[in-house]
Design a protein around this motif. Structure first.
Motif, PDB file in Angstrom:
ATOM      1  N   ARG A  49       0.830  -1.213   0.000  1.00 50.51           N
ATOM      2  CA  ARG A  49       0.000   0.000   0.000  1.00 50.51           C
ATOM      3  C   ARG A  49       0.867   1.266   0.000  1.00 50.51           C
ATOM      4  NH1 ARG A  49      -2.544   3.960  -0.582  1.00 50.51           N
ATOM      5  NH2 ARG A  49      -4.449   4.644   0.488  1.00 50.51           N
ATOM      6  N   ILE A  50       1.920   1.258   0.814  1.00 51.03           N
ATOM      7  CA  ILE A  50       2.812   2.412   0.910  1.00 51.03           C
ATOM      8  C   ILE A  50       3.598   2.591  -0.388  1.00 51.03           C
ATOM      9  CG2 ILE A  50       4.814   3.361   2.112  1.00 51.03           C
ATOM     10  CD1 ILE A  50       2.168   3.424   3.702  1.00 51.03           C
ATOM     11  N   ALA A  51       4.087   1.488  -0.934  1.00 47.96           N
ATOM     12  CA  ALA A  51       4.857   1.565  -2.179  1.00 47.96           C
ATOM     13  C   ALA A  51       4.014   2.148  -3.314  1.00 47.96           C
ATOM     14  CB  ALA A  51       5.370   0.175  -2.558  1.00 47.96           C
ATOM     15  N   LYS A  52       2.736   1.767  -3.369  1.00 47.93           N
ATOM     16  CA  LYS A  52       1.840   2.329  -4.383  1.00 47.93           C
ATOM     17  C   LYS A  52       1.658   3.824  -4.179  1.00 47.93           C
ATOM     18  CE  LYS A  52      -2.266   3.076  -4.060  1.00 47.93           C
ATOM     19  NZ  LYS A  52      -3.113   4.296  -3.907  1.00 47.93           N
ATOM     20  N   SER A  53       1.517   4.229  -2.917  1.00 46.41           N
ATOM     21  CA  SER A  53       1.335   5.651  -2.616  1.00 46.41           C
ATOM     22  C   SER A  53       2.549   6.468  -3.034  1.00 46.41           C
ATOM     23  CB  SER A  53       1.079   5.840  -1.117  1.00 46.41           C
ATOM     24  OG  SER A  53      -0.091   5.161  -0.712  1.00 46.41           O
ATOM     25  N   VAL A  54       3.735   5.955  -2.717  1.00 46.71           N
ATOM     26  CA  VAL A  54       4.965   6.668  -3.067  1.00 46.71           C
ATOM     27  C   VAL A  54       5.104   6.771  -4.587  1.00 46.71           C
ATOM     28  CG1 VAL A  54       7.494   6.602  -2.947  1.00 46.71           C
ATOM     29  CG2 VAL A  54       6.125   5.976  -0.947  1.00 46.71           C
ATOM     30  N   ALA A  55       4.853   5.649  -5.269  1.00 42.69           N
ATOM     31  CA  ALA A  55       4.975   5.650  -6.730  1.00 42.69           C
ATOM     32  C   ALA A  55       3.975   6.616  -7.367  1.00 42.69           C
ATOM     33  CB  ALA A  55       4.767   4.231  -7.260  1.00 42.69           C
ATOM     34  N   PHE A  56       2.738   6.617  -6.864  1.00 42.98           N
ATOM     35  CA  PHE A  56       1.713   7.479  -7.435  1.00 42.98           C
ATOM     36  C   PHE A  56       1.993   8.953  -7.141  1.00 42.98           C
ATOM     37  CE2 PHE A  56      -2.528   9.561  -7.164  1.00 42.98           C
ATOM     38  CZ  PHE A  56      -2.890   9.404  -8.495  1.00 42.98           C
ATOM     39  N   TYR A  57       2.572   9.220  -5.977  1.00 41.97           N
ATOM     40  CA  TYR A  57       2.870  10.610  -5.606  1.00 41.97           C
ATOM     41  C   TYR A  57       3.936  11.203  -6.527  1.00 41.97           C
ATOM     42  CZ  TYR A  57       4.185  14.648  -2.736  1.00 41.97           C
ATOM     43  OH  TYR A  57       4.457  15.920  -2.293  1.00 41.97           O
ATOM     44  N   PHE A  58       4.943  10.420  -6.859  1.00 39.26           N
ATOM     45  CA  PHE A  58       6.032  10.929  -7.684  1.00 39.26           C
ATOM     46  C   PHE A  58       5.803  10.686  -9.179  1.00 39.26           C
ATOM     47  CE2 PHE A  58       8.074  10.538  -3.540  1.00 39.26           C
ATOM     48  CZ  PHE A  58       8.783  11.725  -3.465  1.00 39.26           C
ATOM     49  N   LEU A  67      -1.822   0.649  -9.525  1.00 34.12           N
ATOM     50  CA  LEU A  67      -2.753   1.249  -8.568  1.00 34.12           C
ATOM     51  C   LEU A  67      -3.734   0.208  -8.044  1.00 34.12           C
ATOM     52  CD1 LEU A  67      -3.573   4.624 -10.368  1.00 34.12           C
ATOM     53  CD2 LEU A  67      -1.974   4.238  -8.488  1.00 34.12           C
ATOM     54  N   GLN A  68      -4.144  -0.696  -8.917  1.00 33.79           N
ATOM     55  CA  GLN A  68      -5.071  -1.739  -8.503  1.00 33.79           C
ATOM     56  C   GLN A  68      -4.447  -2.660  -7.451  1.00 33.79           C
ATOM     57  OE1 GLN A  68      -7.157  -3.773 -11.671  1.00 33.79           O
ATOM     58  NE2 GLN A  68      -7.338  -5.657 -10.488  1.00 33.79           N
ATOM     59  N   ILE A  69      -3.169  -2.976  -7.617  1.00 40.76           N
ATOM     60  CA  ILE A  69      -2.479  -3.821  -6.635  1.00 40.76           C
ATOM     61  C   ILE A  69      -2.447  -3.134  -5.272  1.00 40.76           C
ATOM     62  CG2 ILE A  69      -0.253  -4.843  -6.015  1.00 40.76           C
ATOM     63  CD1 ILE A  69       0.266  -5.236  -9.005  1.00 40.76           C
ATOM     64  N   GLY A  70      -2.143  -1.829  -5.275  1.00 40.87           N
ATOM     65  CA  GLY A  70      -2.091  -1.087  -4.020  1.00 40.87           C
ATOM     66  C   GLY A  70      -3.432  -1.022  -3.332  1.00 40.87           C
ATOM     67  N   LEU A  71      -4.499  -0.781  -4.093  1.00 41.66           N
ATOM     68  CA  LEU A  71      -5.828  -0.690  -3.492  1.00 41.66           C
ATOM     69  C   LEU A  71      -6.338  -2.064  -3.047  1.00 41.66           C
ATOM     70  CD1 LEU A  71      -7.614   1.967  -5.735  1.00 41.66           C
ATOM     71  CD2 LEU A  71      -6.860   2.188  -3.368  1.00 41.66           C
ATOM     72  N   THR A  72      -5.910  -3.106  -3.738  1.00 46.38           N
ATOM     73  CA  THR A  72      -6.260  -4.462  -3.303  1.00 46.38           C
ATOM     74  C   THR A  72      -5.677  -4.740  -1.929  1.00 46.38           C
ATOM     75  OG1 THR A  72      -6.359  -5.271  -5.591  1.00 46.38           O
ATOM     76  CG2 THR A  72      -6.072  -6.914  -3.847  1.00 46.38           C
ATOM     77  N   ALA A  73      -4.411  -4.354  -1.741  1.00 46.21           N
ATOM     78  CA  ALA A  73      -3.775  -4.509  -0.431  1.00 46.21           C
ATOM     79  C   ALA A  73      -4.495  -3.684   0.620  1.00 46.21           C
ATOM     80  CB  ALA A  73      -2.302  -4.099  -0.516  1.00 46.21           C
ATOM     81  N   CYS A  74      -4.939  -2.491   0.242  1.00 44.90           N
ATOM     82  CA  CYS A  74      -5.642  -1.611   1.171  1.00 44.90           C
ATOM     83  C   CYS A  74      -6.956  -2.238   1.636  1.00 44.90           C
ATOM     84  CB  CYS A  74      -5.892  -0.258   0.502  1.00 44.90           C
ATOM     85  SG  CYS A  74      -6.459   1.016   1.648  1.00 44.90           S
ATOM     86  N   CYS A  75      -7.640  -2.950   0.735  1.00 45.64           N
ATOM     87  CA  CYS A  75      -8.904  -3.606   1.090  1.00 45.64           C
ATOM     88  C   CYS A  75      -8.704  -4.716   2.123  1.00 45.64           C
ATOM     89  CB  CYS A  75      -9.556  -4.190  -0.163  1.00 45.64           C
ATOM     90  SG  CYS A  75     -10.170  -2.957  -1.343  1.00 45.64           S
TER      91      CYS A  75
END
Length: 340
Positions: A49-58, A67-75
């Motif tokens: 989840r954090i790695a997706k956030s960092v990647a999306f921010y930059f 993004l889907q992988i990150g949100l899947t982890a968030c769920c």
């Protein structure tokens, strides 16, 4: 990229990287508890989840599949926290009902992802799943907190012990990360990633900090005036209490809890065990658990060794094997074979 951006990227991604390393260590370390497996899964989910956030921010133009992988982890974050807390508090095996429910949830989330991919269903993922996962995480934090409180009430009055308890730190850390993401619209989206780095390192410092030698020494020798009559009196009460209530079957039994049931202080109980029984608390409780296990092994020849370990009060089969062999010189299977 400016120096400020480099530093921001470094500190925000540091937690995710070390979270993966810590999770892998929990997976492979020896004598791990069932709860360690779920803590490792939780760390991996947060790291993704954090790695997706960092990647999306930059990289705002990041591919939707990432993004889907990150949100899947968030769920799955909140439910995983509940399973970890339940497993930690109940000292059950990985194959308990909440864990099976979690596995079913994983299947449901991945099925939704395959049928309704992010790049074709933006509203579903950006609104319903993104917001919904945040609220589910919040509800799970409440459930986990309740599970923790209902099981670990005995440490609630001791802040030093409470602040060094793994489950408590995990719940508080997850709460801070959730809060950072939930309030990101007022601060910054990257705050969630930075909060994980801070929480991870503060938690590691607290959990890995060795106990103060001076405090241990004071506690060990405080009130060193237990008379022979007192030792015999408390010994009789202790034997009666253990025979009647079988407190040793509780895997979460602690020295302070047992002292409270005995209506004395943990210092007096510690002195009693050391002087009268020539054992420390762990050795004393394990001796009772091994004695119980020996009876169960012979009374229930078809019951598995792992079940015998759990019924005897051991929190993990490996701990049971080590204690049993140390006290009897035999493995549980060998003991059962020779005595049946």
């Amino acid at each position: 990229m400016k120096a400020y951006s480099y530093l921001l990227f470094f500190f925000s991604s540091l937690g995710a990287f070390n979270g993966v390393i810590l999770a892998l260590w929990l997976f492979v370390r020896k004598n791990k508890q069932p709860s360690d497996t779920w803590l490792a899964v939780l760390l991996l989910l947060i790291s993704v989840r954090i790695a997706k956030s960092v990647a999306f921010y930059f990289i705002p133009t990041l591919d939707k599949s990432i993004l889907q992988i990150g949100l899947t982890a968030c769920c799955l974050l909140g439910p995983c926290l509940v399973v970890y807390t339940y497993t930690k508090s109940k000292s059950v095996t990985v194959n308990n009902f909440p864990s099976r429910l979690f596995i079913c949830l994983v299947g449901i989330v991945f099925t939704i992802g395959m049928i309704y991919p992010y790049n074709e269903n933006l509203e579903l993922w950006q609104y319903w799943l993104y917001r919904g996962s945040s609220y589910v995480w919040f509800v799970c934090l409440i459930i986990a907190s309740y599970l923790y409180y209902s099981r670990f009430k005995e440490v609630a009055g001791n802040w030093k012990q409470l602040l060094s308890e793994q489950t408590f730190i995990t719940i508080v850390g997850c709460s801070l990360i959730w809060l950072a993401y939930f309030t990101a619209s007022y601060t910054s989206y990257i705050m969630g990633a930075i909060s994980f780095s801070v929480v991870l390192y503060l938690s590691s410092i607290i959990l890995l900090k060795p106990p103060s030698p001076s405090s241990n020494k004071i506690d060990k020798y405080a009130n060193n005036k237990l008379s022979k009559e007192q030792a015999e009196h408390y010994s009789i009460l202790l034997n009666q209490l253990m025979a009647k209530d079988q407190l040793y079957i509780d895997p979460q039994l602690t020295l302070p809890r047992l002292a409270k049931r005995l209506s004395t202080s943990h210092t007096v109980l510690s002195q009693l065990l050391n002087k009268h029984y020539q054992m420390n608390f762990k050795q004393y409780v394990n001796s009772l658990r091994v004695a119980c296990a020996k009876g169960l092994l012979l009374e229930h020849p078809n019951t598995s060794i792992d079940d015998i370990a759990e019924q005897s009060g051991f929190s993990a089969p490996s701990t049971f094997y080590n204690a049993f062999k140390q006290q009897t010189g035999l493995t549980p299977n060998k003991f059962r074979t020779l005595n049946l």
